[in-house]
Design a protein around this motif. Structure first.
Motif, short mmCIF file in Angstrom:
data_model
loop_
_atom_site.label_atom_id
_atom_site.label_comp_id
_atom_site.label_asym_id
_atom_site.label_seq_id
_atom_site.Cartn_x
_atom_site.Cartn_y
_atom_site.Cartn_z
N VAL A 1 57.30 95.11 42.82
CA VAL A 1 57.26 93.72 42.41
C VAL A 1 56.91 93.55 40.93
CG1 VAL A 1 56.83 92.81 44.71
CG2 VAL A 1 54.88 93.44 43.28
N ASN A 2 56.34 94.58 40.32
CA ASN A 2 56.04 94.53 38.89
C ASN A 2 55.62 95.90 38.42
OD1 ASN A 2 54.72 93.96 36.24
ND2 ASN A 2 54.88 91.83 36.87
N VAL A 3 56.01 96.24 37.20
CA VAL A 3 55.54 97.45 36.53
C VAL A 3 54.90 96.97 35.24
CG1 VAL A 3 56.18 99.67 35.51
CG2 VAL A 3 57.43 98.81 37.51
N ALA B 1 47.91 90.65 41.20
CA ALA B 1 48.14 91.15 42.57
C ALA B 1 48.35 90.01 43.56
CB ALA B 1 46.98 92.04 43.00
N SER B 2 47.55 88.95 43.43
CA SER B 2 47.71 87.84 44.37
C SER B 2 48.98 87.04 44.11
CB SER B 2 46.47 86.93 44.36
OG SER B 2 46.33 86.29 43.12
N THR B 3 49.30 86.79 42.85
CA THR B 3 50.53 86.05 42.52
C THR B 3 51.77 86.79 43.00
OG1 THR B 3 49.48 85.04 40.59
CG2 THR B 3 51.89 85.05 40.63
N LEU B 4 51.73 88.12 42.87
CA LEU B 4 52.88 88.94 43.28
C LEU B 4 52.89 89.24 44.78
CD1 LEU B 4 52.65 91.53 40.37
CD2 LEU B 4 54.41 89.75 40.62
N ASN B 5 51.82 88.82 45.48
CA ASN B 5 51.67 89.18 46.89
C ASN B 5 51.78 90.69 47.10
OD1 ASN B 5 51.30 86.52 47.89
ND2 ASN B 5 53.50 86.19 47.66
N ALA B 6 51.19 91.44 46.16
CA ALA B 6 51.23 92.90 46.24
C ALA B 6 50.40 93.38 47.42
CB ALA B 6 50.70 93.50 44.94
N ARG C 1 54.70 95.96 49.14
CA ARG C 1 55.10 95.29 47.90
C ARG C 1 54.23 95.94 46.83
NH1 ARG C 1 57.69 90.61 47.63
NH2 ARG C 1 56.33 89.79 46.01
N VAL C 2 54.85 96.77 45.99
CA VAL C 2 54.14 97.66 45.10
C VAL C 2 54.05 97.09 43.69
CG1 VAL C 2 54.14 99.98 44.08
CG2 VAL C 2 54.86 99.66 46.45
N PHE C 3 52.83 97.08 43.18
CA PHE C 3 52.53 96.68 41.80
C PHE C 3 52.07 97.95 41.08
CE2 PHE C 3 49.26 94.05 39.14
CZ PHE C 3 50.08 94.13 38.02
N ILE C 4 52.83 98.37 40.09
CA ILE C 4 52.53 99.61 39.36
C ILE C 4 51.87 99.28 38.04
CG2 ILE C 4 53.56 101.63 38.23
CD1 ILE C 4 55.69 101.55 40.46
N VAL C 5 50.78 99.98 37.75
CA VAL C 5 50.04 99.79 36.49
C VAL C 5 49.85 101.16 35.84
CG1 VAL C 5 47.95 98.90 35.42
CG2 VAL C 5 48.79 97.85 37.51
N MET C 6 50.12 101.22 34.55
CA MET C 6 49.87 102.45 33.79
C MET C 6 49.25 102.08 32.45
SD MET C 6 53.84 103.44 33.05
CE MET C 6 54.44 102.87 34.62
N VAL D 1 49.67 86.89 31.60
CA VAL D 1 49.34 86.41 32.95
C VAL D 1 50.60 85.78 33.56
CG1 VAL D 1 46.88 86.03 32.51
CG2 VAL D 1 48.50 84.20 32.01
N PRO D 2 50.68 85.70 34.88
CA PRO D 2 51.88 85.18 35.52
C PRO D 2 52.27 83.76 35.10
CG PRO D 2 50.49 86.24 37.14
CD PRO D 2 49.70 86.17 35.87
N SER D 3 51.29 82.94 34.73
CA SER D 3 51.60 81.56 34.33
C SER D 3 52.17 81.47 32.92
CB SER D 3 50.35 80.69 34.43
OG SER D 3 49.34 81.19 33.58
N GLU D 4 52.09 82.53 32.16
CA GLU D 4 52.62 82.57 30.80
C GLU D 4 54.11 82.92 30.85
OE1 GLU D 4 50.38 84.59 27.38
OE2 GLU D 4 51.91 86.07 27.89
#
Length: 161
Positions: A4-6, A22-27, A78-83, A145-148
């Motif tokens: 759902v996001n990288v 994480a909550s906005t993306l429903n990860a 629903r995977v949220f990847i962070v690096m 942020v997701p709202s931006e």
């Protein structure tokens, strides 16, 4: 598995990533890809404490992450990847996995860097890597942020350099 996001964020999992993204993306799973964190038990504990209770957390080296992603190990997530940085993304690409889109959210602690956005400050090496990865097919955006509004980072780089 749905990615759902990288996100590239030098802080990895912190309040903004855990609570807002994480909550906005429903990860349902956050995957931290970081060779150092994958070997550091103290950092792993800190990341676990920062992760939301209802979200699974995987902390993987770049090589192990590529293996897991290629094997589609997280079928129901629903995977949220962070690096942490662009070098990690380059290593992942060299190992044969290309993400279609990467969000650079927070990279600011570099000497001799150029301010591109409020929380994105890149040096020549990072810019060169981003351009190289872009040429390999990765779309780069920036969004704190997701709202931006999500913006095309390559356009910003081309305007400022």
């Amino acid at each position: 598995m749905e990615i759902v996001n990288v996100r590239i964020d030098e802080r990895l999992v912190h309040a903004q990533v855990a609570a807002v993204w994480a909550s906005t993306l429903n990860a349902t799973r956050i995957i931290v890809i970081d060779d150092g964190a994958a070997q550091d038990e103290i950092q792993q504990e800190a990341l676990k404490m920062a992760c939301p209770k209802l979200v699974k957390l995987s902390i993987l080296s770049a090589e192990r992450a590529v293996d897991k992603l290629k094997e589609s190990c997280y079928q129901d997530d629903r995977v949220f990847i962070v690096m942490k940085g662009v070098k990690v993304l380059k290593k992942i690409a060299k190992l044969g996995y290309i993400f279609p889109e990467v969000n650079i959210g927070n990279l600011v602690n570099k000497e001799d860097s150029i301010q591109l956005r409020r929380t994105v400050k890149l040096n020549d090496e990072q810019i060169s890597l981003i351009k190289e990865l872009h040429d390999m097919g990765i779309k780069f955006t920036s969004q704190l942020v997701p709202s931006e509004e999500k913006v095309n980072l390559i356009d910003i780089i081309n305007e400022k350099i």
